[in-house]
Design a protein around this motif. Structure first.
Motif, PDB file in Angstrom:
ATOM      1  N   CYS A   9       0.840  -1.201   0.000  1.00  0.00           N
ATOM      2  CA  CYS A   9       0.000   0.000   0.000  1.00  0.00           C
ATOM      3  C   CYS A   9       0.878   1.256   0.000  1.00  0.00           C
ATOM      4  N   TYR A  11       0.152   4.262   1.135  1.00  0.00           N
ATOM      5  CA  TYR A  11      -0.263   5.316   2.055  1.00  0.00           C
ATOM      6  C   TYR A  11       0.542   5.275   3.353  1.00  0.00           C
ATOM      7  N   CYS A  12      -0.036   4.800   4.428  1.00  0.00           N
ATOM      8  CA  CYS A  12       0.589   5.082   5.723  1.00  0.00           C
ATOM      9  C   CYS A  12       1.727   4.125   6.059  1.00  0.00           C
ATOM     10  N   VAL A  14       2.057   1.862   8.160  1.00  0.00           N
ATOM     11  CA  VAL A  14       1.804   0.467   8.529  1.00  0.00           C
ATOM     12  C   VAL A  14       2.410  -0.444   7.462  1.00  0.00           C
ATOM     13  N   GLY A  15       2.300  -0.030   6.184  1.00  0.00           N
ATOM     14  CA  GLY A  15       2.951  -0.771   5.114  1.00  0.00           C
ATOM     15  C   GLY A  15       2.281  -2.099   4.795  1.00  0.00           C
ATOM     16  N   CYS A  16       0.964  -2.073   4.598  1.00  0.00           N
ATOM     17  CA  CYS A  16       0.216  -3.316   4.380  1.00  0.00           C
ATOM     18  C   CYS A  16       0.534  -3.943   3.024  1.00  0.00           C
ATOM     19  N   LEU A  43      -6.954  -4.744   5.088  1.00  0.00           N
ATOM     20  CA  LEU A  43      -6.676  -3.418   4.534  1.00  0.00           C
ATOM     21  C   LEU A  43      -7.665  -2.447   5.158  1.00  0.00           C
ATOM     22  N   CYS A  44      -7.251  -1.223   5.345  1.00  0.00           N
ATOM     23  CA  CYS A  44      -8.241  -0.223   5.762  1.00  0.00           C
ATOM     24  C   CYS A  44      -8.955   0.271   4.510  1.00  0.00           C
ATOM     25  N   LYS A  46      -8.833   3.035   2.920  1.00  0.00           N
ATOM     26  CA  LYS A  46      -7.998   3.717   1.912  1.00  0.00           C
ATOM     27  C   LYS A  46      -7.297   2.676   1.037  1.00  0.00           C
ATOM     28  N   GLY A  47      -6.734   1.653   1.696  1.00  0.00           N
ATOM     29  CA  GLY A  47      -6.078   0.598   0.917  1.00  0.00           C
ATOM     30  C   GLY A  47      -7.077  -0.145   0.053  1.00  0.00           C
ATOM     31  N   HIS A 177      -3.790   4.919  11.320  1.00  0.00           N
ATOM     32  CA  HIS A 177      -3.102   3.638  11.086  1.00  0.00           C
ATOM     33  C   HIS A 177      -4.093   2.520  11.396  1.00  0.00           C
ATOM     34  N   PRO A 178      -5.183   2.457  10.631  1.00  0.00           N
ATOM     35  CA  PRO A 178      -6.328   1.627  11.044  1.00  0.00           C
ATOM     36  C   PRO A 178      -6.004   0.133  11.173  1.00  0.00           C
ATOM     37  N   VAL A 179      -5.177  -0.392  10.300  1.00  0.00           N
ATOM     38  CA  VAL A 179      -4.918  -1.834  10.389  1.00  0.00           C
ATOM     39  C   VAL A 179      -4.122  -2.158  11.655  1.00  0.00           C
TER      40      VAL A 179
HETATM   41  S1  SF4 Z   1      -3.440   0.849   7.288  1.00  0.00           S
HETATM   42 FE1  SF4 Z   1      -4.537   1.413   5.429  1.00  0.00          FE
HETATM   43  S2  SF4 Z   1      -3.443   3.170   4.581  1.00  0.00           S
HETATM   44 FE2  SF4 Z   1      -2.106   2.181   6.061  1.00  0.00          FE
HETATM   45  S3  SF4 Z   1      -0.851   0.801   4.828  1.00  0.00           S
HETATM   46 FE3  SF4 Z   1      -2.598  -0.385   5.605  1.00  0.00          FE
HETATM   47  S4  SF4 Z   1      -4.147  -0.273   3.994  1.00  0.00           S
HETATM   48 FE4  SF4 Z   1      -2.633   1.330   3.582  1.00  0.00          FE
END
Ligand code: SF4
Length: 905
Positions: A9, A11-12, A14-16, A43-44, A46-47, A177-179
């Motif tokens: 991902c 975005y943030c 967390v690096g999913c 995934l949150c 956004k992902g 950092h939802p995940v």
């Molecule tokens: S928590 Fe969401 S935005 Fe952050 S890396 Fe995971 S999927 Fe992407």
């Protein structure tokens, strides 16, 4: 899925891990990667919405150059690259290497970052290369270096699940950092305690056992007090402190000076002494404690001291280097850590070496065989733009970031770019607030197209792999930098043919410093950042690289947890306590600016919305810039919920919708960071933020700017939907939302149209007298409504009123997906409400399944639901990424409270 590519991902921090597949119809499907150690398939939102953000609308697809007349025209790559190389060469020749600069991004891949740093520091000879990561985590970097001797996050995400107590400091983890927050939530379900330290009552606080709403900027008091408390209560691990640390006494003396007892701390922090003591006791009682901190700690004029005050407590209790414990910096961006590995900050060299260390400079120059090496640290972000404004920097290359929106005192950043003789922007989007100031625009590859690596907050290196074709003439950032380097005469150092070539050189440099026998007297203390096990990756091995946490051993295995043997990266192997002095933010509120502005993110948007702003799913949750205020402050400021307000600071002003979300302390306001000139008339909060920085890290104080809020008077409010972009320049206020098959505008203006009907037809472009035009006007109340129907479908509508309480937009928005409206819908159009008393779903709460607030409240009421799991079972809401679970919890409480109140009446 056939043709599925494992990637990461963008975005943030967390690096999913993401599994992505491009369909033959142009769609992109994404799913969480079950095998990725950061997210195990989650995934949150956004992902999950990434597939909605990869279209080419608005993309920069060809190089463009601004001509002498100010207009921008398409250019060939050769023209554009020559212009960049000639400009940089001429500037260096005439004014020296420090007259050029690079401003790069935590969105870049490690390989892009590496070559940009190599060009600046090793070939041009300037360290004037800084990154937008300076704005989010440079205080954590500085704190790590002071305590550990190296910029290192000691723990891993698994520690959050193994902790007995998780302390979240300055982090709205549930939204940002939802995940990771889902992993914390599972630990909590298994019995872990959660303490949240945040001036705001955020979604994260919904799950907390204890929320400490400390006065903004007082974290050092709180953690200094904790240090004293742990020491006094005998929680110190004397064996660990004696064997592995230095300087405890100085840290204790400094802490005791202003935070000697909980009552003193409580006064300074503005919270109850009993709550302070409750927190201290929880910390003392639990061996396995993780203190996770983020921008609320870092973005402060005392950010580095805040970081060290947290780390001090873990060192004293010996709670580091073992499972389930440790201080934990969680980064905002996908590759903030990768950038730090290759020296992405102006004061660092590649491979975690230091610019101010002559031996380190010699090692890097020897490894690169470069003609020169920058001789001193460069300018950090804010100072870098100051130098542009003052004419000391004359040429700048900005890569993958939008400083006109994101820097503090952002209008000054604008003026700085205008003062530069050459502004080069590499970007994937053509129109941004920053690109408007560029002389040369270079089209870069975006997520899904580019190829390389990123490192997440737990030191896990993951591959970003391409699965989409190269659009237009876009090129990888690393390739663009190498092309310019060759034109500058540095072909020997930039003969890379692939990202793998660059990654291997980076990995070799980390090993060279640590292991290469040298007879030349060069010396550098070994670093934890060691990628020796990846230093000879073949192309197939690089392509197949699995996520791995550094340091990476010779056999390719990684290291989840560091400092397990109590050996740190200072030359003597011992960690340092740092004497931290509590001090208030640089600018105090006063009569003119009586409120404190805090800035941050919302759940479903990312940075300046260039990518997330494309997704209709992400637009449903919060779709307008807002200023969240305490009701008393709103009253004193003369503004009301739903009206518009102008927020002023000494540095600038903006306009936003007033909200009273209920989670903010009196005396404070909150404004999100995302909106900018592409999405709103006047909503860049960066323009208000004071430019004071932390003296050690150079990180700006985004969380504390004195402001004043005042009414933004307008004669009418309105909204409009259309299927095409509409002109907005005539309005005092506008914002744009991209929905599913529509564009929505919120509008307001000081002058009411003299002839609403004529104005509406002209603005919406309805020139056919026979068009399907329905309208309603009440001249007494000032209400005007019109809709345009084309081929049985709704094509556009506009609603105006002197007051902001217009009909809900949600039902009207849903009509744009219909192929034909029935008679009942047509009859209800001008009411703006569903026919026959149907329910409007209300604002989106669960973005994954598009479930609205009204739908959820109704189900809670009708079915007596009392847990988020019950809501999920009934409506699916909350059943995918889980980002909305804190809001479900709040809705359940609010709905039941309202029902109880009705019963008692
Ligand atoms: S928590 Fe969401 S935005 Fe952050 S890396 Fe995971 S999927 Fe992407």
């Amino acid at each position: 899925m056939s043709g599925t590519v494992a990637t990461t991902c963008p975005y943030c921090g967390v690096g999913c891990g993401v599994l992505a597949r491009a369909g033959s119809d142009g769609t992109v499907g994404v799913a969480g990667d079950p095998s990725h150690g950061a997210n195990f398939g989650r995934l949150c939102v956004k992902g999950a919405a990434l597939g909605e953000t990869v279209d080419l609308q608005g993309r920069l697809l060809h190089p463009r150059i601004r001509g002498a007349d100010g207009t921008v025209h398409r250019a060939s790559w050769d023209e554009a690259l020559d212009r960049v190389a000639d400009g940089f060469r001429r500037t260096v020749d005439e004014h020296g290497p420090d007259a050029v600069a690079f401003y790069v991004s935590g969105q870049l891949l490690t390989e892009d970052y590496y070559v940009a740093n190599k060009l600046a520091k090793g070939y041009l000879g300037t360290a004037n290369i800084d990154t937008n990561s300076r704005l989010c985590m440079s205080s954590a970097v500085a704190g790590h270096k002071r305590a550990f001797g190296e910029d290192v996050v000691p723990g891993c995400y698994e520690d959050l699940e193994r902790a007995e107590l998780v302390v979240l400091v300055g982090s709205n983890t549930a939204w940002c950092h939802p995940v990771l927050f889902q992993r914390i939530a599972r630990a909590k379900e298994a019995g872990a305690k959660l303490v949240v330290i945040d001036p705001r009552f955020t979604a994260t606080c919904e799950s907390a056992d204890l929320h400490l709403p400390i006065r903004p900027g007082t974290d050092v008091w709180l953690f200094n007090g904790l240090l004293v408390h742990l020491f006094q209560q005998g929680v110190m691990d004397a064996g660990f402190v004696d064997a592995h640390t230095e300087d405890l006494n100085a840290a204790l003396a400094a802490a005791a000076a202003d935070a000697g007892d909980p009552a003193q701390v409580a006064r300074a922090c503005g919270v109850q002494a009993a709550d302070v003591l409750a927190f201290y006791r929880l910390f003392a009682r639990h061996e396995r404690v993780v203190s996770l901190f983020s921008q609320g700690v870092n973005q402060s004029s005392s950010g580095t001291d805040k970081v060290n005050s947290i780390i001090n407590c873990h060192l004293l209790a010996g709670r580091i280097g073992r499972p389930g414990m440790g201080p934990f910096s969680i980064t905002g961006q996908p590759n903030a850590m990768g950038g730090r590995e290759v020296g992405g900050l102006a004061n660092m060299l590649a491979a975690h070496m230091e610019l101010h260390e002559p031996a380190h400079r010699e090692i890097v120059q020897a490894f690169w065989s470069s003609p020169r090496i920058a001789s001193q640290p460069g300018l950090k972000a804010v100072a870098l733009f100051d130098a542009m404004l003052e004419g000391r920097i004359k040429a700048v290359w900005i890569m993958g970031t939008n400083p006109v929106v994101s820097l503090p005192d952002a209008d000054r950043a604008k003026r700085a770019l205008d003062a530069c003789e050459l502004v080069v922007c590499s970007d994937i989007i053509e129109r941004t607030d920053t690109n408007a100031h560029a002389h040369v625009l270079l089209p870069a590859l975006g997520w899904g197209e580019k190829d390389g690596t990123v490192t997440n907050s737990e030191r896990r290196i993951s591959r970003q792999r391409p699965f989409l074709p190269t659009p237009g003439e876009a090129r990888a950032d690393w390739r663009i930098v190498c092309e310019v380097a060759r034109r500058l005469g540095f072909a020997g150092g930039f003969g890379f043919e692939s990202p793998r070539d660059i990654f291997v050189e980076h990995a070799r440099l980390t090993a060279f410093r640590n292991h290469e026998p040298r007879g030349d007297g060069l010396a550098a203390a070994p670093r934890q950042l060691d990628l020796g096990g990846l230093a000879s990756l073949s192309q197939p091995a690089y392509e197949a690289l699995q996520p791995v946490q550094w340091p990476v051993h010779e056999d390719g295995t990684g290291t989840p947890r560091l400092f397990t043997a109590g050996r740190f990266a200072h030359a003597d192997g011992r960690a340092r306590f740092v004497a931290t002095t509590a001090r208030l933010p640089a600018h105090a509120p006063d009569r003119e600016y009586p409120l404190v502005l805090n800035t941050g993110r919302v759940r479903d948007q990312w940075h300046t919305m260039t990518r997330t702003g494309k997704s209709h799913r992400l637009a449903g949750h919060i779709s307008e810039p807002y200023v969240d205020m305490h009701p008393h402050d709103a009253l004193r400021s003369g503004v009301r919920e739903g009206e518009l307000a102008r927020v002023h600071s000494k540095w600038g002003a903006m306009v936003a919708r007033v909200r009273q979300g209920g989670g903010i302390l009196a005396g404070n306001v909150f404004v999100p960071i995302h909106w900018n000139d592409q999405f709103a008339s006047d909503a860049r909060v960066g323009g208000l933020v004071n430019p004071v920085v932390d003296p050690v890290s150079g990180e700006p104080e985004f969380k504390h700017t004195p402001v004043r809020v005042e009414p933004f008077p307008v004669r009418w409010y309105g909204f409009a939907f259309g299927r095409r972009f509409l002109p907005t320049s005539e309005f005092s206020y506008w914002t744009l939302v991209r929905g599913e098959r529509f564009l929505r505008y919120e509008i307001a203006h000081r002058e009411r149209p003299k002839d609403c009907s004529r104005w509406a037809r002209t603005w919406l472009g309805v020139h056919d007298a026979d068009a399907g035009w329905l309208e309603y006007e009440d001249r007494n109340t000032g209400v005007y409504r019109a809709t345009h129907l084309r081929d049985e479908r709704i094509d556009a509508c506009v609603f105006l009123s002197p007051r902001p309480d217009l009909p809900s937009r949600h039902w009207l928005a849903s009509l744009f997906a219909r192929q034909a409206l029935d008679d009942a819908d047509r009859a209800a159009l001008l009411a703006g409400e569903p026919p026959g008393g149907g329910t409007d779903a209300g604002p989106v709460v669960c973005s994954c399944f598009g479930v609205g607030r009204n739908t959820i409240s109704e189900a809670i009421r009708a079915k007596g639901l009392d847990t988020p799991a019950g809501v999920t079972a009934a409506l699916r809401a909350g059943g995918n990424c889980g980002s909305c679970i804190p809001e479900l919890r709040r809705l359940i409480a609010e709905t039941h409270a309202a029902a109880d109140a009705e019963l008692t009446q």
